[in-house]
Design an enzyme around this catalytic site. Structure first.
Site, PDB file in Angstrom:
ATOM      1  CB  SER A   1      -0.989  -0.070   1.274  1.00 34.47           C
ATOM      2  OG  SER A   1      -1.440   1.297   1.523  1.00 34.47           O
TER       3      SER A   1
ATOM      4  CE1 TYR B   1      -4.090  -2.012   5.270  1.00 34.88           C
ATOM      5  CE2 TYR B   1      -3.220   0.041   4.759  1.00 34.88           C
ATOM      6  CZ  TYR B   1      -3.589  -1.348   4.195  1.00 34.88           C
ATOM      7  OH  TYR B   1      -3.692  -1.591   2.944  1.00 34.88           O
TER       8      TYR B   1
ATOM      9  CE  LYS C   1      -1.392  -4.492   3.557  1.00 36.00           C
ATOM     10  NZ  LYS C   1      -1.842  -5.738   2.988  1.00 36.00           N
TER      11      LYS C   1
HETATM   12  N1  UFG Z   1     -13.512  10.464   3.207  1.00 37.87           N
HETATM   13  C1  UFG Z   1     -14.257  11.283   3.664  1.00 37.87           C
HETATM   14  N2  UFG Z   1     -15.638  10.850   4.092  1.00 37.87           N
HETATM   15  C2  UFG Z   1     -15.620   9.639   4.208  1.00 37.87           C
HETATM   16  C3  UFG Z   1     -15.019   8.540   3.953  1.00 37.87           C
HETATM   17  C4  UFG Z   1     -13.685   8.962   3.314  1.00 37.87           C
HETATM   18  O1  UFG Z   1     -14.201  12.492   3.551  1.00 37.87           O
HETATM   19  O2  UFG Z   1     -17.007   9.023   4.666  1.00 37.87           O
HETATM   20  C5  UFG Z   1     -12.354  10.968   2.728  1.00 37.87           C
HETATM   21  C6  UFG Z   1     -10.730  10.547   3.304  1.00 37.87           C
HETATM   22  O3  UFG Z   1     -10.721  11.385   4.525  1.00 37.87           O
HETATM   23  C7  UFG Z   1     -10.120  10.304   2.412  1.00 37.87           C
HETATM   24  C8  UFG Z   1     -10.708   9.965   1.040  1.00 37.87           C
HETATM   25  O4  UFG Z   1     -11.847  10.310   1.428  1.00 37.87           O
HETATM   26  O5  UFG Z   1      -9.500  11.702   2.301  1.00 37.87           O
HETATM   27  C9  UFG Z   1     -10.531   8.611   0.834  1.00 37.87           C
HETATM   28  O6  UFG Z   1     -10.916   7.902   2.053  1.00 37.87           O
HETATM   29  P1  UFG Z   1     -10.850   6.312   1.889  1.00 37.87           P
HETATM   30  O7  UFG Z   1     -11.512   5.722   3.192  1.00 37.87           O
HETATM   31  O8  UFG Z   1     -12.016   6.006   0.708  1.00 37.87           O
HETATM   32  O9  UFG Z   1      -9.653   5.683   1.581  1.00 37.87           O
HETATM   33  P2  UFG Z   1      -8.214   5.932   2.317  1.00 37.87           P
HETATM   34  O10 UFG Z   1      -7.463   6.977   1.482  1.00 37.87           O
HETATM   35  O11 UFG Z   1      -8.345   6.373   3.690  1.00 37.87           O
HETATM   36  O12 UFG Z   1      -7.677   4.542   2.330  1.00 37.87           O
HETATM   37  C10 UFG Z   1      -7.232   3.788   1.421  1.00 37.87           C
HETATM   38  C11 UFG Z   1      -7.126   2.440   1.300  1.00 37.87           C
HETATM   39  C12 UFG Z   1      -6.387   1.951   2.482  1.00 37.87           C
HETATM   40  C13 UFG Z   1      -5.000   2.420   2.428  1.00 37.87           C
HETATM   41  C14 UFG Z   1      -4.850   3.825   2.123  1.00 37.87           C
HETATM   42  C15 UFG Z   1      -3.563   4.481   1.897  1.00 37.87           C
HETATM   43  O13 UFG Z   1      -8.547   2.139   1.656  1.00 37.87           O
HETATM   44  O14 UFG Z   1      -6.299   0.494   2.733  1.00 37.87           O
HETATM   45  O15 UFG Z   1      -6.030   4.208   1.070  1.00 37.87           O
HETATM   46  O16 UFG Z   1      -3.669   5.597   2.290  1.00 37.87           O
HETATM   47  F1  UFG Z   1      -4.117   2.175   3.659  1.00 37.87           F
END
Ligand code: UFG
Length: 331
Positions: free
Chosen positions: A117, A141, A145
């Protein structure tokens, strides 16, 4: 004919890889305990119900099937949960991976493709992010990795393991034929939540943080289509089969979209209205993650094809509508 073992092939990314490998003529076996995966998504090749925590299951699987290579998609991947319950993450993502690697050694299988990741880099010093950035994860997490990547390097040096660690940015989208897709309960990812809101399954979408140092104040992410990720697995396996050197590869499109960009694109693709509620920052979220996949392009010949945000959302939406009933039941 020997087979490719797809650990976690009943899950989101593994099921897409399974479909692609089968289409390309590989024989596959899915190894999954169905704790978060779905049996019906492991619809290609053979299925072996087993648990990585149980070395006897692995030994039985390697005895039953002649395996030539292993792809490992089976990990917990909720960043927030990894902070509140790190033991669950270290046990599954690290200890269970060691079980898998040791079962491979016992069976003399030495080709391994690991789902890593961009979380290994933490908050990057520059964008787009190349593989030369130091590993500096900011949550358990990401540390799991990083640890596995370090273990892979040691196993490679000591035991001759040949591996590719594929560092995904934000996996998104679904099989264009909607035969498989993302189906997480509970769901925490932005795109499926935005689609839920567009479908009327939730009242609004919370935007976590609106004062980041980004053009519109919301976080930037590099969304990469899951079928493009599957393609990278195929290229990585061919590369290892030809004797390519072990190492890590970033898999992203090299373009960042903000949370609001995603919400607006979801409205456009679905024709629905999404109510946005500004909320505090989510702990552990880096402001911007955008990958450079120049190395994967140069060495593996990887060229993502479904890179447009609208394409990613349209594919996700087709799958979302197909699974709306299950999603409704979970509410
Ligand atoms: N977000 C919101 N509202 C929500 C959900 C997410 O604003 O309800 C934002 C988060 O703050 C983030 C973006 O949308 O800025 C994307 O969030 P996700 O939860 O979809 O994805 P992440 O970037 O947190 O996580 C993904 C993968 C993880 C991995 C990560 C690496 O799901 O497994 O990228 O940073 F570790």
């Amino acid at each position: 004919m020997s087979k490719v073992l797809i650990v976690g092939g009943a899950g989101y990314i593994g099921s897409h890889a399974n479909k692609l490998f089968t289409a390309k003529g590989y024989k596959t076996v899915v190894f999954d305990n169905l704790s978060t995966g779905h049996r019906r998504l492991a619809r290609w090749g053979e299925f072996f119900k087993g648990d990585l925590a149980n070395p006897a299951d692995l030994a039985r699987c390697f005895k039953k099937h002649k395996i030539s290579a292993v792809m490992h998609f089976s990990a917990f991947a909720y960043v927030g949960e990894s902070v509140t319950d790190p033991a669950k993450y270290y046990r599954n993502n690290v200890a269970n991976t060691i079980n898998l690697l040791d079962a491979m050694r016992a069976a003399r299988v030495n080709k391994f493709i690991f789902s890593s990741s961009c979380a290994v880099y933490g908050v990057p010093a520059r964008l787009p992010m190349p593989e030369t950035l130091p590993f500096a994860p900011v949550n358990p997490y990401g540390r799991t990795k990083k640890m596995v990547e370090e273990i892979l390097a040691d196993y490679s040096a000591a035991y001759g393991l040949k591996y590719a660690a594929l560092r995904y940015f934000n996996a998104a989208g679904a099989d264009p034929a909607a035969e498989t897709g993302e189906l997480h309960f509970p769901e925490t990812h932005l795109i499926p939540l935005a689609l839920d809101a567009a479908a009327g399954l939730r009242k609004n979408i919370k935007v976590f943080g609106s004062n980041y140092p980004t053009p519109d104040g919301t976080c930037l992410r590099d969304y990469i289509h899951v079928t493009d990720l599957a393609e990278a697995h195929l290229l990585a396996l061919r590369y290892l089969e030809k004797g390519g050197a072990s190492g890590g590869f970033n898999l992203g499109n090299g373009k960042g979209f903000s949370v609001l960009d995603v919400v607006h694109a979801a409205e456009k693709v679905t024709g629905g209205k999404i109510t946005v509620v500004m909320a505090p920052r989510r702990p552990g979220d880096p402001p911007a993650l955008v990958g450079s996949a120049a190395r994967a392009r140069r060495i593996l010949g990887w060229r993502p094809s479904r890179y447009k945000l609208e394409t990613i959302l349209a594919d996700a939406w087709r799958w979302h509508r197909k699974t709306l009933k299950e999603r409704t039941c979970q509410k």
